[in-house]
Design a protein around this motif. Structure first.
Motif, PDB file in Angstrom:
ATOM      1  N   ALA A 153     119.965 -30.366 -32.308  1.00  0.00           N
ATOM      2  CA  ALA A 153     120.885 -31.274 -31.609  1.00  0.00           C
ATOM      3  C   ALA A 153     122.193 -31.427 -32.380  1.00  0.00           C
ATOM      4  CB  ALA A 153     120.223 -32.626 -31.398  1.00  0.00           C
TER       5      ALA A 153
ATOM      6  N   SER B 270     127.878 -33.833 -24.752  1.00  0.00           N
ATOM      7  CA  SER B 270     126.971 -33.397 -23.687  1.00  0.00           C
ATOM      8  C   SER B 270     125.930 -32.419 -24.223  1.00  0.00           C
ATOM      9  CB  SER B 270     127.763 -32.755 -22.551  1.00  0.00           C
ATOM     10  OG  SER B 270     126.893 -32.242 -21.574  1.00  0.00           O
TER      11      SER B 270
ATOM     12  N   TRP C  29     123.326 -34.378 -26.441  1.00  0.00           N
ATOM     13  CA  TRP C  29     122.304 -35.078 -25.649  1.00  0.00           C
ATOM     14  C   TRP C  29     121.361 -34.106 -24.945  1.00  0.00           C
ATOM     15  CZ3 TRP C  29     120.774 -39.690 -26.471  1.00  0.00           C
ATOM     16  CH2 TRP C  29     121.648 -40.642 -26.986  1.00  0.00           C
ATOM     17  N   SER C  30     121.916 -33.010 -24.457  1.00  0.00           N
ATOM     18  CA  SER C  30     121.079 -32.008 -23.790  1.00  0.00           C
ATOM     19  C   SER C  30     120.079 -31.392 -24.770  1.00  0.00           C
ATOM     20  CB  SER C  30     121.955 -30.917 -23.180  1.00  0.00           C
ATOM     21  OG  SER C  30     122.779 -31.447 -22.174  1.00  0.00           O
TER      22      SER C  30
ATOM     23  N   LEU D 255     117.376 -33.971 -25.519  1.00  0.00           N
ATOM     24  CA  LEU D 255     116.444 -34.072 -24.395  1.00  0.00           C
ATOM     25  C   LEU D 255     115.566 -32.840 -24.272  1.00  0.00           C
ATOM     26  CD1 LEU D 255     118.837 -35.716 -21.788  1.00  0.00           C
ATOM     27  CD2 LEU D 255     116.887 -36.785 -22.936  1.00  0.00           C
TER      28      LEU D 255
ATOM     29  N   TYR E 111     119.741 -36.837 -15.492  1.00  0.00           N
ATOM     30  CA  TYR E 111     120.918 -36.532 -16.306  1.00  0.00           C
ATOM     31  C   TYR E 111     121.663 -35.367 -15.671  1.00  0.00           C
ATOM     32  CZ  TYR E 111     123.715 -35.481 -20.461  1.00  0.00           C
ATOM     33  OH  TYR E 111     124.747 -35.242 -21.338  1.00  0.00           O
TER      34      TYR E 111
END
Length: 114
Positions: free
Chosen positions: A16, A26, A29-30, A33, A86
């Motif tokens: 991350a 973006s 966070w992707s 996740l 999302y």
């Protein structure tokens, strides 16, 4: 098992951070996740196996098979929830982070112990 789960957590955070540096918020966070879609089901599976081995009689093959089924279903449900909730998913960061976390156990396999 705990070492593998902790290694997956570290791999998720590192992936991350790299995604965030290369692709922005973006991507960060992707990647988080995507890593969680692998880390959470594996953690639940490890917890289930650990608790079943502490019972009298130990774990049986059905415990493993049922746990594996739940792990796959949870992974798919989490991925579906991410896609549904999302909208700004950076797919490259999401998929690469998932793969990194999924395959991070290979580091422990090739580690030499004296």
């Amino acid at each position: 098992m705990l070492r593998i789960i902790l290694l997956q957590l570290v791999a998720m955070v590192v992936a991350a951070c790299i995604a965030g540096l290369l692709g922005g918020v973006s991507a960060l966070w992707s990647a988080l996740l995507g890593g969680m879609c692998c880390f959470i089901p594996n953690g639940l599976f490890a917890l289930r196996l650990y608790t079943s081995t502490r019972k009298p009689g130990g774990a049986n093959p059905m415990t493993f098979l049922f746990g594996e089924f739940i792990k796959i279903a949870t992974t798919l449900a989490l991925m579906g929830a991410v896609v549904w909730l999302y909208r700004g998913v950076n797919w490259l960061a999401f998929v690469l982070s998932f793969i990194v976390v999924l395959k991070s156990y290979l580091i422990l396999l090739f580690r030499h112990r004296p």
